[in-house]
Design a protein around this motif. Structure first.
Motif, PDB file in Angstrom:
ATOM      1  N   ASP A  73      49.774 -52.787   8.306  1.00 19.87           N
ATOM      2  CA  ASP A  73      48.793 -53.662   7.670  1.00 19.87           C
ATOM      3  C   ASP A  73      47.729 -53.995   8.715  1.00 19.87           C
ATOM      4  O   ASP A  73      48.037 -54.542   9.767  1.00 19.87           O
ATOM      5  N   LEU A  74      46.487 -53.676   8.416  1.00 17.22           N
ATOM      6  CA  LEU A  74      45.396 -53.825   9.379  1.00 17.22           C
ATOM      7  C   LEU A  74      44.745 -55.197   9.366  1.00 17.22           C
ATOM      8  O   LEU A  74      43.914 -55.488  10.226  1.00 17.22           O
ATOM      9  N   TRP A  75      45.089 -56.024   8.406  1.00 13.86           N
ATOM     10  CA  TRP A  75      44.328 -57.246   8.189  1.00 13.86           C
ATOM     11  C   TRP A  75      44.371 -58.194   9.386  1.00 13.86           C
ATOM     12  O   TRP A  75      43.377 -58.849   9.724  1.00 13.86           O
ATOM     13  N   GLY A  76      45.530 -58.300  10.049  1.00 13.35           N
ATOM     14  CA  GLY A  76      45.617 -59.179  11.209  1.00 13.35           C
ATOM     15  C   GLY A  76      44.670 -58.763  12.320  1.00 13.35           C
ATOM     16  O   GLY A  76      43.983 -59.595  12.918  1.00 13.35           O
ATOM     17  N   ALA A  77      44.609 -57.459  12.612  1.00  9.87           N
ATOM     18  CA  ALA A  77      43.708 -56.957  13.645  1.00  9.87           C
ATOM     19  C   ALA A  77      42.254 -57.208  13.262  1.00  9.87           C
ATOM     20  O   ALA A  77      41.432 -57.552  14.116  1.00  9.87           O
ATOM     21  N   ILE A  78      41.932 -57.020  12.001  1.00  9.71           N
ATOM     22  CA  ILE A  78      40.563 -57.250  11.534  1.00  9.71           C
ATOM     23  C   ILE A  78      40.194 -58.722  11.681  1.00  9.71           C
ATOM     24  O   ILE A  78      39.093 -59.065  12.148  1.00  9.71           O
ATOM     25  N   GLN A  79      41.094 -59.614  11.316  1.00  6.33           N
ATOM     26  CA  GLN A  79      40.824 -61.042  11.440  1.00  6.33           C
ATOM     27  C   GLN A  79      40.705 -61.472  12.903  1.00  6.33           C
ATOM     28  O   GLN A  79      39.905 -62.350  13.248  1.00  6.33           O
ATOM     29  N   MET A 247      38.983 -50.987  10.533  1.00 11.91           N
ATOM     30  CA  MET A 247      39.057 -51.990  11.602  1.00 11.91           C
ATOM     31  C   MET A 247      37.697 -52.325  12.181  1.00 11.91           C
ATOM     32  O   MET A 247      37.531 -53.368  12.815  1.00 11.91           O
ATOM     33  N   GLN A 248      36.688 -51.484  11.942  1.00 12.24           N
ATOM     34  CA  GLN A 248      35.329 -51.821  12.367  1.00 12.24           C
ATOM     35  C   GLN A 248      34.766 -53.005  11.586  1.00 12.24           C
ATOM     36  O   GLN A 248      33.821 -53.654  12.053  1.00 12.24           O
ATOM     37  N   THR A 249      35.313 -53.282  10.425  1.00 11.86           N
ATOM     38  CA  THR A 249      34.754 -54.359   9.596  1.00 11.86           C
ATOM     39  C   THR A 249      34.956 -55.735  10.227  1.00 11.86           C
ATOM     40  O   THR A 249      34.236 -56.672   9.907  1.00 11.86           O
ATOM     41  N   SER A 299      43.437 -52.901   3.545  1.00 12.81           N
ATOM     42  CA  SER A 299      44.153 -52.931   4.818  1.00 12.81           C
ATOM     43  C   SER A 299      45.657 -52.795   4.659  1.00 12.81           C
ATOM     44  O   SER A 299      46.355 -52.414   5.603  1.00 12.81           O
ATOM     45  N   ALA A 300      46.167 -53.095   3.479  1.00 10.41           N
ATOM     46  CA  ALA A 300      47.612 -53.076   3.249  1.00 10.41           C
ATOM     47  C   ALA A 300      48.167 -51.672   3.075  1.00 10.41           C
ATOM     48  O   ALA A 300      49.377 -51.466   3.194  1.00 10.41           O
ATOM     49  N   THR A 301      47.294 -50.669   2.824  1.00 12.05           N
ATOM     50  CA  THR A 301      47.774 -49.303   2.565  1.00 12.05           C
ATOM     51  C   THR A 301      46.933 -48.283   3.324  1.00 12.05           C
ATOM     52  O   THR A 301      46.334 -47.384   2.724  1.00 12.05           O
ATOM     53  N   PRO A 302      46.879 -48.357   4.668  1.00 15.69           N
ATOM     54  CA  PRO A 302      45.969 -47.485   5.419  1.00 15.69           C
ATOM     55  C   PRO A 302      46.334 -46.008   5.402  1.00 15.69           C
ATOM     56  O   PRO A 302      45.515 -45.172   5.792  1.00 15.69           O
ATOM     57  N   PHE A 303      47.544 -45.679   4.942  1.00 12.10           N
ATOM     58  CA  PHE A 303      47.952 -44.275   4.899  1.00 12.10           C
ATOM     59  C   PHE A 303      47.820 -43.666   3.503  1.00 12.10           C
ATOM     60  O   PHE A 303      48.305 -42.558   3.260  1.00 12.10           O
ATOM     61  N   VAL A 313      37.242 -47.249   1.038  1.00 12.44           N
ATOM     62  CA  VAL A 313      37.140 -47.565   2.460  1.00 12.44           C
ATOM     63  C   VAL A 313      35.705 -47.364   2.946  1.00 12.44           C
ATOM     64  O   VAL A 313      35.139 -48.224   3.640  1.00 12.44           O
ATOM     65  N   ILE A 314      35.113 -46.238   2.588  1.00  6.86           N
ATOM     66  CA  ILE A 314      33.738 -45.945   3.001  1.00  6.86           C
ATOM     67  C   ILE A 314      32.770 -46.964   2.399  1.00  6.86           C
ATOM     68  O   ILE A 314      31.851 -47.447   3.075  1.00  6.86           O
ATOM     69  N   GLU A 315      32.969 -47.306   1.153  1.00  5.63           N
ATOM     70  CA  GLU A 315      32.094 -48.289   0.497  1.00  5.63           C
ATOM     71  C   GLU A 315      32.216 -49.659   1.154  1.00  5.63           C
ATOM     72  O   GLU A 315      31.215 -50.372   1.320  1.00  5.63           O
ATOM     73  N   ALA A 316      33.445 -50.042   1.541  1.00  5.39           N
ATOM     74  CA  ALA A 316      33.644 -51.341   2.191  1.00  5.39           C
ATOM     75  C   ALA A 316      32.980 -51.372   3.569  1.00  5.39           C
ATOM     76  O   ALA A 316      32.386 -52.377   3.966  1.00  5.39           O
TER      77      ALA A 316
END
Length: 375
Positions: A73-79, A247-249, A299-303, A313-316
């Protein structure tokens, strides 16, 4: 100096990584906020803050559990990077570089590399970056590959040059892709202190001079098998690509929050005339909230291998760039002359915002990718 908000505009409900993010916020106030002007104007590399964020767990929260096929899950790193980005985009960008390097290693099938180097990177003990700008452009028909490598006993000999790689220093490392004579690509970790690897000072940037950005020259540098991430890389790239982009977001989210705070800070003295401007802070906060909800879900399903997911992902990522530029532009209008002076926060944020729009994948590349998906 802007103070971090306890609940920034557009922030979502607390995640499982909330304690880590809060620790990053505290470290940002103590180790980053006092040196932001020196990072921006003097090109200071904020190493102490970056290591403090690593000690707080910022570079490990997004890594797949139990190996490259585990849940992530990427959300923690993004935050976490957003929390730093509320103060300084250069530092948030360096955090993304570190997160991406940790991601590359954790997603590799090279178990020994994951156990050794991966732990050092995830903890922030060893800092580093990512040299994927050129291959990302190469794979989408924008550039040609700059690094080439051939198989030798025990590893590879790699030669070529990359114009800009960030979050580097003499003892750092980075992930890089090189072309093989057999017509495929390989990816490995390159160590800056290795023989044949040279860091070259680049020119001054409009912003982000504190990001540890260098040109890298590889003169028949030996890359041992122990540092190999993947060869060939086709399946591996699909595994890491969503994480690389999503993660760039974080840096964009942090910048938008800071711009909203700037607009609200001047409301007391300039609100009587700023109310005639077309874009108000609540407008931006609403857009940010919608965008954060989408990024949190992705972020919950990066694979996820599906084309519909990759398009989202690209749109976000594109929406993050466009919102960052819009927020910084309107913060400048709201602040007026006080934001236009050399020490003004608004002008710094405007300079930083353009980086979100031009760093790979840039707005124009994202639009190209979406157009090709449509075809």
């Amino acid at each position: 100096m802007l103070q971090t908000l306890s609940r920034p505009p557009g922030a979502r409900a607390p995640s499982r990584a909330d304690a880590m993010v809060e620790a990053v916020r505290k470290a940002a106030l103590s180790d980053l906020a006092p040196v932001v002007r020196e990072v921006d104007a003097g090109g200071l590399y904020p190493e102490a803050a970056l290591r403090a964020f690593g000690a707080a767990g910022a570079y490990a929260a997004h890594l797949p559990a139990g190996g490259p096929a585990g849940a992530a899950d990427l959300w923690g790193a993004i935050q976490a990077s957003a929390a730093a980005g509320e103060h300084c985009l250069s530092t948030a960008f360096c955090m993304w570089c570190q997160d991406a390097l940790a991601w590359y290693i954790a997603c590799s099938d090279n178990g020994a590399l994951r156990a050794a180097l991966g732990q050092l990177v995830a903890s922030g003990t060893l800092l580093g970056g990512t040299g994927l700008s050129n291959p990302m452009k190469t794979f989408f028909g924008i550039e040609t590959i700059r690094l080439k490598g051939e198989r030798v006993p025990g590893g590879y000999r790699v030669r070529g040059a990359l114009p800009w790689v960030s979050n580097l220093g003499p003892s750092h490392c980075f992930g890089a892709v090189f072309a093989r004579p057999e017509g495929r690509y390989a990816m490995a970790v390159i160590r800056c202190g290795a023989e044949g690897v040279a860091l070259v000072e680049g020119g001054r940037f409009l912003a982000l001079d504190g990001s540890g950005t260098y040109g890298v020259q590889l003169r028949d540098a030996f890359v041992p098998d122990e540092d190999l991430l993947a060869d060939p890389i086709d399946a591996y790239l699909k595994r890491i690509r969503a994480g690389f982009v999503l993660m760039q977001t974080g840096m964009g989210i942090g910048l938008v929050r800071a711009c909203i705070a700037l607009m609200r800070d001047v409301a007391g003295s300039l609100g009587h005339v700023n109310r005639y401007l077309d874009v108000q802070p609540d407008d931006l906060a609403g857009r940010l909230g919608v965008l954060e909800s989408e990024i949190e879900a992705l972020s919950a399903t990066p694979f996820d291998p599906g084309p519909a997911y990759w398009r989202r992902v690209i749109e976000a990522r594109l929406a993050t760039s466009e919102l960052a530029v819009a927020a910084a532009h309107n913060a400048m209008l709201h602040c007026g002359a006080r934001g236009y002076v050399a020490s003004g926060e608004a002008q710094r944020r405007l300079r930083e915002a353009y980086f979100v729009a031009i760093v790979t994948p840039a707005v124009k590349q994202l639009k190209k990718m979406l157009a090709e998906m449509d075809r």
